[in-house]
Motif scaffolding. Structure first.
Motif: not given
Length: 818
Positions: A731-745
């Motif tokens: 019953a879970n939903l997964r939200v995915s994305w692609r990140s730009l820039g440094p992965q520090i946030y």
């Protein structure tokens, strides 16, 4: 037609138009011309007429009716055999072949007076002829006519209207034959001319050229008069009954043994070969005045002129006196005149000449005169040895003796009465003497006295004070010297006299700076010259001002000033920078440069140099050079991100800056802005990038200061390629994305629908986040934002909307945003 003569056509004497309307066909009749015994009339043509009958019936006259007939083509006709000066009724009738009157008209008119008869003619003037005649009844005026043929084909015709006898016709030519006739005239016209009479005009008078060559003679001459056979003259002495009648057949006349200065009336007339006298002309000529007696001369006591007098001469209007030295005077009334100014030393003579309109008389015998002697020339003082002087002068013409006076400023007086040209006197050093030499003769002494000033050599001043009053000006003051008329002050090194004055003070200006001068005061007088033995005094002028060669900026507050060193060694140079609102900055050096420190930014300084020595003081200031420090940097700079790609940079005002160049620099790209405002909106910002912040402050003259500030980091990049999907068997939903820039946030994920708000947080480096769904089949608004270290979320990421189906449905997530 001949040249110069008027050719006059016969004149229609009078046209009187009187129109009488006929009873039929409107026929009219008018008078055309009138003479003593005839009438000429004009009428209008009548259609159908075979002939015209013209009849004239006198009024109040026993003469019978006169008529005449004309054919049908005639409209102008004359009726003759009438009586002079008679009133007529004139009638015209138009008739056909049967003698029937078709139309008629009539008018009243009169004939001209009778033809006059010339009794006699004669010429009293070369341009006129006079006519005598008996007057006729009814004439109101008479017309005199003169005709002649001057040359072949050249006719002359002239008329003159006169009121009665005798009458004269003017404007004729001299000695010319004319045919003279006369006509009478009344209101309607003229009579016919009378029988002509021949008459010739007389000749002109001779035109005399008259002069009086001497006081007792008159000479006249004239051009020959055409057709003249003899010339007659009547000469009358004005104011007397003395008369001379003279005839001559030549063109000159000489009258002798006349009275001097007397008017003579001369009437001149010429006669032709028939003995007829022509025009006469009267001339008035005065003889020259007689020669005056020798003049008497009186030189007046003022010695400025002399009075000359003589005996008056009859007929003289003015007199002129001439002297042998070319002096002159004249008078028009009195027999005396005044000559001035009188020159000295003259032995001259005078003559008097009388004048009138005829010319001058002969000069009188000379009158002698003597004037006073001239002043002595070349008067001088010779000093053979100190205290022993002598006055000398040149010999004076006409002088018989000399009076000499000498007075010194010490109160002593001496005098000479001598016939020689020298006079000794005692003189002493440093004194002034006044000498007077007066030549004398029998007329008197010279009125112009030459004052001779003589001064012995003056002594040198006892006290001389030399003061430097400015960098290149020296003031000298000294004690007064007896006998000195003026003082010369020189600086020997310049070879120029700087003062030439009677005062005991002098300023030597325009001297060379940083120089030593030998200054001398030399007393002088005009006659003896200058005492050149006086002692010189030494003075040094102020140093020369330095010239600023260059100003070099060492840092934001330090500047090196380079200048010339035009003075002797050991001179100190003082450089001063001055600006409004701040204390002056000063540096000193004995070399050619010094440093100005602690100069504030954004300030314009006037930099000048002064040289200083221990002996002569300070120089004048040198030329200013402008030093402009760089504009100040803004104190506070604020960088605010407006959008993901735009940033606003603002700053506080900066002294001296007119424009700014703001720069945001990074390895991933730069942004710049040039503005005159205190803020700038800058684009081309890359997300998640560290920028260095700098501002170039620029003055109105182009001076620039570089200002650097704390760096700026742009907002983290928003994720892209966002997707939402349901996990299998969950019953879970997964939200995915692609990140730009440094992965520090961290990333914050928020799902929003009408009945619930779902969220989760992903750690740095994660690219998805799972969220438990409470209900299915909803439409979600999804927002994925980077989370800053202080916990705030980026404001610039965009929301997206998705439709998520329930489990078991079609495995498809729809992005409603498209």
């Amino acid at each position: 037609m001949g040249t110069g003569h008027a050719i006059l056509l016969p004149i229609l004497l009078l046209v009187t138009v009187v129109e009488i309307c006929a009873a039929q066909n409107d026929m009219t009749l008018s008078v055309y011309t009138v003479t003593s015994k005839s009438l000429t009339l004009k009428w209008t043509k009548v259609p159908g007429a075979s002939f015209y009958k013209l009849e004239a019936t006198p009024k109040n006259s026993p003469q019978g009716q006169v008529f005449v007939q004309f054919d049908q083509n005639t409209i102008l006709g004359s009726i003759i055999s009438l009586s002079p000066n008679t009133q007529y009724t004139v009638k015209i009738e138009a008739m056909d072949e049967l003698m029937t009157v078709l139309a008629s008209a009539e008018t009243d008119t009169s004939t001209a007076p009778e033809i006059p008869v010339i009794s006699t003619t004669y010429s009293k003037s070369s341009q006129s002829i006079t006519v005598e005649f008996p007057e006729v009844t009814g004439a109101t005026a008479y017309i005199l006519r003169a005709e002649s043929q001057l040359l072949v084909g050249d006719f002359f015709f002239s008329e003159a209207r006169v009121s009665g006898s005798p009458g004269t016709i003017e404007g004729l030519q001299p000695f010319t034959e004319y045919k003279i006739s006369i006509m009478s005239e009344n209101a309607v016209g003229r009579s016919q001319p009378s029988y002509p009479t021949d008459q010739r005009t007389v000749i002109v008078a001779p035109n005399l050229n008259i002069s009086s060559p001497t006081s007792t003679s008159i000479l006249a001459s004239w051009d020959p008069v055409d057709h003249a056979d003899l010339y007659t003259f009547v000469i009358i002495q004005e104011g007397t009954n003395i008369r001379m009648d003279i005839s001559a057949n030549k063109t000159t006349l000489e009258l002798n043994n006349l009275q001097p200065g007397t008017n003579y009336n001369i009437k001149a007339q010429a006669q032709d070969a028939d003995g007829r006298p022509g025009d006469d002309q009267t001339f008035v000529q005065i003889t020259r005045p007689a020669t005056p007696d020798a003049p008497n001369v009186l030189v007046n006591s003022g010695r400025t002129g002399m009075l000359v007098y003589w005996g008056a001469q009859q007929g003289a209007t003015t007199y002129t006196v001439w002297s042998t030295n070319n002096q002159t005077c004249n008078h028009t009334v009195y027999s005396s005149c005044y000559i001035g100014p009188v020159e000295c030393g003259q032995k001259q003579s005078l003559t008097v000449t009388a004048y009138n309109s005829a010319g001058p008389s002969s000069p009188s015998l000379p009158g002698e005169y003597l004037t006073y002697p001239c002043p002595a020339n070349n008067t001088r003082v010779e000093e053979y040895e100190p205290g022993n002087c002598s006055i000398r002068w040149d010999n004076v013409y006409l002088a018989e003796f000399y009076l000499v006076y000498v007075k010194g400023n010490d109160g002593k007086e001496e005098s000479c009465n001598t016939t020689v040209t020298s006079c000794p006197f005692n003189c002493s050093c440093g004194h002034t003497f006044i000498a007077i030499v007066v030549p004398h003769n029998s007329v008197g002494g010279s009125p112009v006295i030459e004052l001779l000033n003589y001064t012995t050599l003056p002594c040198c001043p006892e006290t001389v004070n030399v003061t430097l009053v400015s960098s290149e000006t020296v003031e000298i003051e000294w004690s007064e010297v007896s006998g000195a008329e003026l003082y010369q002050v020189t600086a020997e090194e310049t070879e120029t006299i700087h003062c030439n004055d009677t005062e005991t003070i002098c300023a030597l200006s325009d001297l060379e700076c940083d120089s030593t001068y030998s200054i001398k005061v030399t007393p002088c007088n005009e006659l003896r010259g200058c005492n050149t033995t006086c002692k010189a005094h030494t003075q040094q002028t102020a140093p020369c001002p330095p010239v600023i060669v260059n100003i070099t900026q060492m840092n934001t507050t330090r500047y090196s000033v380079y200048f010339s060193t035009p003075n002797r060694e050991g001179t100190t140079y003082i450089i001063t920078a001055s600006a409004s609102g701040t204390a002056p900055r000063v540096c000193r050096s004995t070399g050619n440069s010094c440093e100005l420190t602690n100069l504030p930014c954004g300030t314009v300084f006037k930099v000048l140099g002064v040289a200083e020595s221990n002996v002569a003081g300070k120089s004048i200031p040198g030329y200013e050079k402008i030093l402009e420090t760089g504009p100040c940097c803004p104190q506070n700079v604020v960088v605010t991100q407006v959008t993901l790609a735009m940033t606003n940079v603002s700053w506080t005002p900066a002294t001296g800056a007119r424009s700014f160049v703001t720069s945001l620099l990074s390895r991933r790209g730069d942004a710049k802005c040039h503005t005159v405002d205190d803020s700038c909106l800058m684009g081309c910002i890359t997300c998640g990038t560290n920028y260095s912040v700098s501002i170039e402050a620029i003055s109105s003259t182009g001076h620039m200061s570089e200002c650097h500030y704390k760096g700026f980091s742009s907002s983290p990049c928003c994720p892209t390629n966002i997707k939402i999907q349901r996990l299998p068997n969950s019953a879970n939903l997964r939200v995915s994305w692609r990140s730009l820039g440094p992965q520090i946030y961290n990333h914050s994920v928020e799902l929003t629908e009408q009945s619930a708000n779902l969220s989760c947080v992903a750690t740095p480096g994660s690219r998805y986040c799972d969220i438990m769904e409470n209900t299915c089949g909803n439409v979600y608004t999804v927002l994925v934002s980077p989370v800053l270290p202080d916990g705030t979320k980026t404001d610039f990421c965009q929301e997206r909307t998705y439709s998520v189906p329930c489990p078991g449905g079609v495995d498809m997530m729809m992005n409603i945003n498209g």
